[in-house]
Design a protein around this motif. Structure first.
Motif, PDB file in Angstrom:
ATOM      1  N   ILE A 255      59.613  12.586   2.003  1.00 39.21           N
ATOM      2  CA  ILE A 255      60.662  13.467   1.937  1.00 39.21           C
ATOM      3  C   ILE A 255      61.746  12.858   2.823  1.00 39.21           C
ATOM      4  O   ILE A 255      61.492  12.390   4.154  1.00 39.21           O
ATOM      5  N   LYS A 256      63.140  12.736   2.585  1.00 35.28           N
ATOM      6  CA  LYS A 256      64.179  12.210   3.356  1.00 35.28           C
ATOM      7  C   LYS A 256      65.314  13.081   3.197  1.00 35.28           C
ATOM      8  O   LYS A 256      65.417  13.702   2.167  1.00 35.28           O
ATOM      9  N   ALA A 257      65.944  13.541   4.366  1.00 36.99           N
ATOM     10  CA  ALA A 257      67.315  14.123   4.332  1.00 36.99           C
ATOM     11  C   ALA A 257      68.246  13.453   5.126  1.00 36.99           C
ATOM     12  O   ALA A 257      67.950  13.105   6.419  1.00 36.99           O
ATOM     13  N   GLY A 258      69.341  13.178   4.546  1.00 30.21           N
ATOM     14  CA  GLY A 258      70.358  12.406   4.978  1.00 30.21           C
ATOM     15  C   GLY A 258      71.911  12.913   4.713  1.00 30.21           C
ATOM     16  O   GLY A 258      72.274  13.882   4.119  1.00 30.21           O
ATOM     17  N   TYR A 259      72.605  12.499   5.696  1.00 21.79           N
ATOM     18  CA  TYR A 259      74.068  12.618   5.518  1.00 21.79           C
ATOM     19  C   TYR A 259      75.140  11.367   5.731  1.00 21.79           C
ATOM     20  O   TYR A 259      74.713  10.729   6.646  1.00 21.79           O
ATOM     21  N   PHE A 260      76.030  11.398   4.869  1.00 28.02           N
ATOM     22  CA  PHE A 260      76.897  10.061   5.086  1.00 28.02           C
ATOM     23  C   PHE A 260      78.300  10.362   5.515  1.00 28.02           C
ATOM     24  O   PHE A 260      78.760  11.327   5.235  1.00 28.02           O
ATOM     25  N   LEU A 261      78.433   9.561   6.624  1.00 30.61           N
ATOM     26  CA  LEU A 261      79.665   9.877   7.448  1.00 30.61           C
ATOM     27  C   LEU A 261      81.036   9.351   6.434  1.00 30.61           C
ATOM     28  O   LEU A 261      82.057   9.595   6.369  1.00 30.61           O
ATOM     29  N   ASN A 262      80.705   8.308   5.908  1.00 29.83           N
ATOM     30  CA  ASN A 262      81.511   7.491   5.056  1.00 29.83           C
ATOM     31  C   ASN A 262      80.653   6.617   3.881  1.00 29.83           C
ATOM     32  O   ASN A 262      79.503   6.827   3.665  1.00 29.83           O
ATOM     33  N   GLU A 263      81.347   5.929   3.049  1.00 27.83           N
ATOM     34  CA  GLU A 263      80.636   5.015   2.228  1.00 27.83           C
ATOM     35  C   GLU A 263      79.462   3.874   2.691  1.00 27.83           C
ATOM     36  O   GLU A 263      78.830   3.515   2.091  1.00 27.83           O
ATOM     37  N   THR A 264      79.962   3.739   4.030  1.00 27.02           N
ATOM     38  CA  THR A 264      79.323   2.390   4.829  1.00 27.02           C
ATOM     39  C   THR A 264      78.029   2.896   5.646  1.00 27.02           C
ATOM     40  O   THR A 264      76.943   2.425   5.701  1.00 27.02           O
TER      41      THR A 264
ATOM     42  N   GLY B 187      80.880  12.275   3.154  1.00 24.78           N
ATOM     43  CA  GLY B 187      80.792  13.718   3.518  1.00 24.78           C
ATOM     44  C   GLY B 187      79.609  14.415   2.410  1.00 24.78           C
ATOM     45  O   GLY B 187      80.003  15.729   2.541  1.00 24.78           O
ATOM     46  N   ARG B 188      78.802  13.809   1.809  1.00 22.68           N
ATOM     47  CA  ARG B 188      77.713  14.422   1.137  1.00 22.68           C
ATOM     48  C   ARG B 188      76.408  14.252   2.023  1.00 22.68           C
ATOM     49  O   ARG B 188      76.220  13.370   2.583  1.00 22.68           O
ATOM     50  N   PHE B 189      75.340  15.113   1.352  1.00 26.39           N
ATOM     51  CA  PHE B 189      74.309  15.297   2.040  1.00 26.39           C
ATOM     52  C   PHE B 189      73.258  14.488   0.764  1.00 26.39           C
ATOM     53  O   PHE B 189      73.700  14.605  -0.452  1.00 26.39           O
ATOM     54  N   GLU B 190      72.077  14.020   1.322  1.00 23.85           N
ATOM     55  CA  GLU B 190      71.162  13.450   0.308  1.00 23.85           C
ATOM     56  C   GLU B 190      69.820  14.150   0.435  1.00 23.85           C
ATOM     57  O   GLU B 190      69.449  14.141   1.742  1.00 23.85           O
ATOM     58  N   LEU B 191      69.168  14.575  -0.423  1.00 27.31           N
ATOM     59  CA  LEU B 191      67.709  15.093  -0.504  1.00 27.31           C
ATOM     60  C   LEU B 191      67.041  13.930  -1.183  1.00 27.31           C
ATOM     61  O   LEU B 191      67.178  13.894  -2.468  1.00 27.31           O
ATOM     62  N   PHE B 192      65.822  13.394  -0.839  1.00 23.05           N
ATOM     63  CA  PHE B 192      65.201  12.461  -1.646  1.00 23.05           C
ATOM     64  C   PHE B 192      63.502  13.006  -1.607  1.00 23.05           C
ATOM     65  O   PHE B 192      63.130  13.415  -0.425  1.00 23.05           O
ATOM     66  N   GLY B 193      63.034  12.873  -2.605  1.00 27.13           N
ATOM     67  CA  GLY B 193      61.681  12.934  -2.773  1.00 27.13           C
ATOM     68  C   GLY B 193      61.022  12.040  -3.801  1.00 27.13           C
ATOM     69  O   GLY B 193      61.362  11.393  -4.751  1.00 27.13           O
TER      70      GLY B 193
ATOM     71  N   THR C  96      58.324   2.682  -1.332  1.00 26.58           N
ATOM     72  CA  THR C  96      58.471   3.983  -1.753  1.00 26.58           C
ATOM     73  C   THR C  96      59.593   4.108  -2.927  1.00 26.58           C
ATOM     74  O   THR C  96      60.407   3.266  -3.064  1.00 26.58           O
ATOM     75  N   VAL C  97      59.196   5.040  -3.731  1.00 26.35           N
ATOM     76  CA  VAL C  97      60.020   4.925  -5.041  1.00 26.35           C
ATOM     77  C   VAL C  97      60.103   6.594  -5.165  1.00 26.35           C
ATOM     78  O   VAL C  97      59.347   7.266  -4.939  1.00 26.35           O
ATOM     79  N   GLY C  98      61.409   6.979  -5.696  1.00 27.37           N
ATOM     80  CA  GLY C  98      61.541   8.237  -5.940  1.00 27.37           C
ATOM     81  C   GLY C  98      62.889   8.738  -6.452  1.00 27.37           C
ATOM     82  O   GLY C  98      63.738   7.851  -6.825  1.00 27.37           O
ATOM     83  N   VAL C  99      63.356   9.843  -6.290  1.00 29.16           N
ATOM     84  CA  VAL C  99      64.906  10.618  -6.866  1.00 29.16           C
ATOM     85  C   VAL C  99      65.611  11.296  -5.795  1.00 29.16           C
ATOM     86  O   VAL C  99      64.870  11.974  -4.934  1.00 29.16           O
TER      87      VAL C  99
ATOM     88  N   ALA D 223      70.380  10.202  -8.296  1.00 27.52           N
ATOM     89  CA  ALA D 223      69.999   8.615  -8.256  1.00 27.52           C
ATOM     90  C   ALA D 223      68.600   8.232  -8.303  1.00 27.52           C
ATOM     91  O   ALA D 223      67.788   9.337  -7.453  1.00 27.52           O
ATOM     92  N   PHE D 224      68.237   7.350  -8.597  1.00 24.66           N
ATOM     93  CA  PHE D 224      66.896   6.651  -8.422  1.00 24.66           C
ATOM     94  C   PHE D 224      66.897   5.466  -7.231  1.00 24.66           C
ATOM     95  O   PHE D 224      67.913   5.021  -6.887  1.00 24.66           O
ATOM     96  N   ARG D 225      66.035   5.611  -6.267  1.00 21.31           N
ATOM     97  CA  ARG D 225      66.141   5.147  -4.971  1.00 21.31           C
ATOM     98  C   ARG D 225      64.560   4.374  -4.781  1.00 21.31           C
ATOM     99  O   ARG D 225      63.624   4.921  -5.134  1.00 21.31           O
ATOM    100  N   TRP D 226      64.551   3.382  -4.411  1.00 18.41           N
ATOM    101  CA  TRP D 226      63.347   2.673  -3.840  1.00 18.41           C
ATOM    102  C   TRP D 226      63.767   1.784  -2.625  1.00 18.41           C
ATOM    103  O   TRP D 226      64.965   1.532  -2.286  1.00 18.41           O
ATOM    104  N   ASP D 227      62.753   1.539  -1.732  1.00 19.00           N
ATOM    105  CA  ASP D 227      62.875   0.922  -0.582  1.00 19.00           C
ATOM    106  C   ASP D 227      61.708   0.455  -0.057  1.00 19.00           C
ATOM    107  O   ASP D 227      60.345   0.862  -0.173  1.00 19.00           O
TER     108      ASP D 227
END
Length: 272
Positions: free
Chosen positions: A114-123, A90-96, A259-262, A222-226
């Motif tokens: 730039i990424k913008a996401g929403y999580f329906l659940n933990e999976t 139930g949370r949104f995520e903004l990534f740069g 890609t690497v960012g926060v 969070a730190f994120r890479w992919d």
């Protein structure tokens, strides 16, 4: 007369007493034994000292064995007993962050993401991606044109990408950071579709797949890479060594982005 009666009583008593005693030997003893057995059943049993000693020295064979608890129905419904450090449901995520193409031998391509996401659940979650890119020729590409007169007009590179993904987060784990702290992380896979603006001037349909990790620094940051892979086809111009136009052709391209960012998650974390 009295003496005759007394003699008769004595004779009668002599005959009856042995018979009464024999009756007691035959039947009366069983009643006594039954009574004693009933009293014995109700009486508390005392353990001797040897038995008590063996009880104290012998390990308790009734000790509970917890090996089978995992097979109980209530435990099968629990995926993670410990609460997540940073829940996503139930949370949104903004990534740069920044990105670079790692598999192009002819061009240096890099830019911002730039990424913008929403999580329906933990999976499961959904996400929008935008890549703004800038490109320069590698030295090898320049030498092909200047020294060998090889045209590079048939080579294409991406200028931007916009797409949407479905995210799958199958793994949640923890790792140590130089034995100083525990860092929780999520390992995710994503895939979707989008459009790539190509250097030839067209917009090409693009298949996008990615795999990466999200390392939780706080409950919101969070730190994120992919690694993400874009596949698309584009129409390019073909020329000979003198620059004469030979016609157009459709070629397939793929770009592997690192890609690497926060990331920032909101609203405030609440545990389920």
């Amino acid at each position: 007369m009295l003496n005759k009666n007394l003699i008769a009583i004595l004779i009668f008593s002599t005959i009856l007493v042995p018979g009464f005693a024999k009756a007691q030997d035959l039947g009366g003893g069983e009643d006594v034994d039954s009574f004693e057995s009933e009293v014995g059943k109700s009486a508390p049993k005392m353990e001797n000292s040897a038995a008590a000693k063996n009880y104290d020295d012998t390990p308790d064979k009734n000790t509970t064995d917890f090996k089978g608890l995992a097979n109980l129905a209530p435990f099968q419904e629990i995926s993670i007993i410990q609460k997540r450090f940073m829940p996503k449901t139930g949370r949104f995520e903004l990534f740069g962050g920044g990105t670079i193409v790692t598999n192009d031998p002819f061009f240096n391509t890099m830019g911002g993401v730039i990424k913008a996401g929403y999580f329906l659940n933990e999976t499961w979650g959904v996400e929008l991606n935008y890549f703004g890119l800038t490109t320069s020729e590698r030295q090898s590409t320049t030498e092909l044109e200047t020294n060998n007169k090889v045209s590079t007009k048939s080579l294409a590179f991406p200028k931007s990408f916009l797409g949407a993904d479905v995210m799958w987060v199958p793994v949640y784990g923890k790792m140590t950071w130089f034995n100083n702290r525990i860092v929780p992380f999520d390992l995710y896979l994503s895939g979707g579709y989008g459009m790539t603006e190509v250097s030839t001037g067209e917009s090409a349909g693009t298949i996008h797949v990615a795999a990466g990790q999200i390392f939780s620094l706080t409950k919101s940051v969070a730190f994120r890479w992919d690694f993400s892979w874009n596949f698309f086809s584009a129409t390019v111009r073909n020329e000979d060594t003198d620059g004469n136009f030979l016609g157009n052709s459709t070629n397939s391209f793929n770009n592997l982005f690192l890609t690497v960012g926060v990331s920032w998650f909101f609203p405030e974390a609440t545990y389920r």
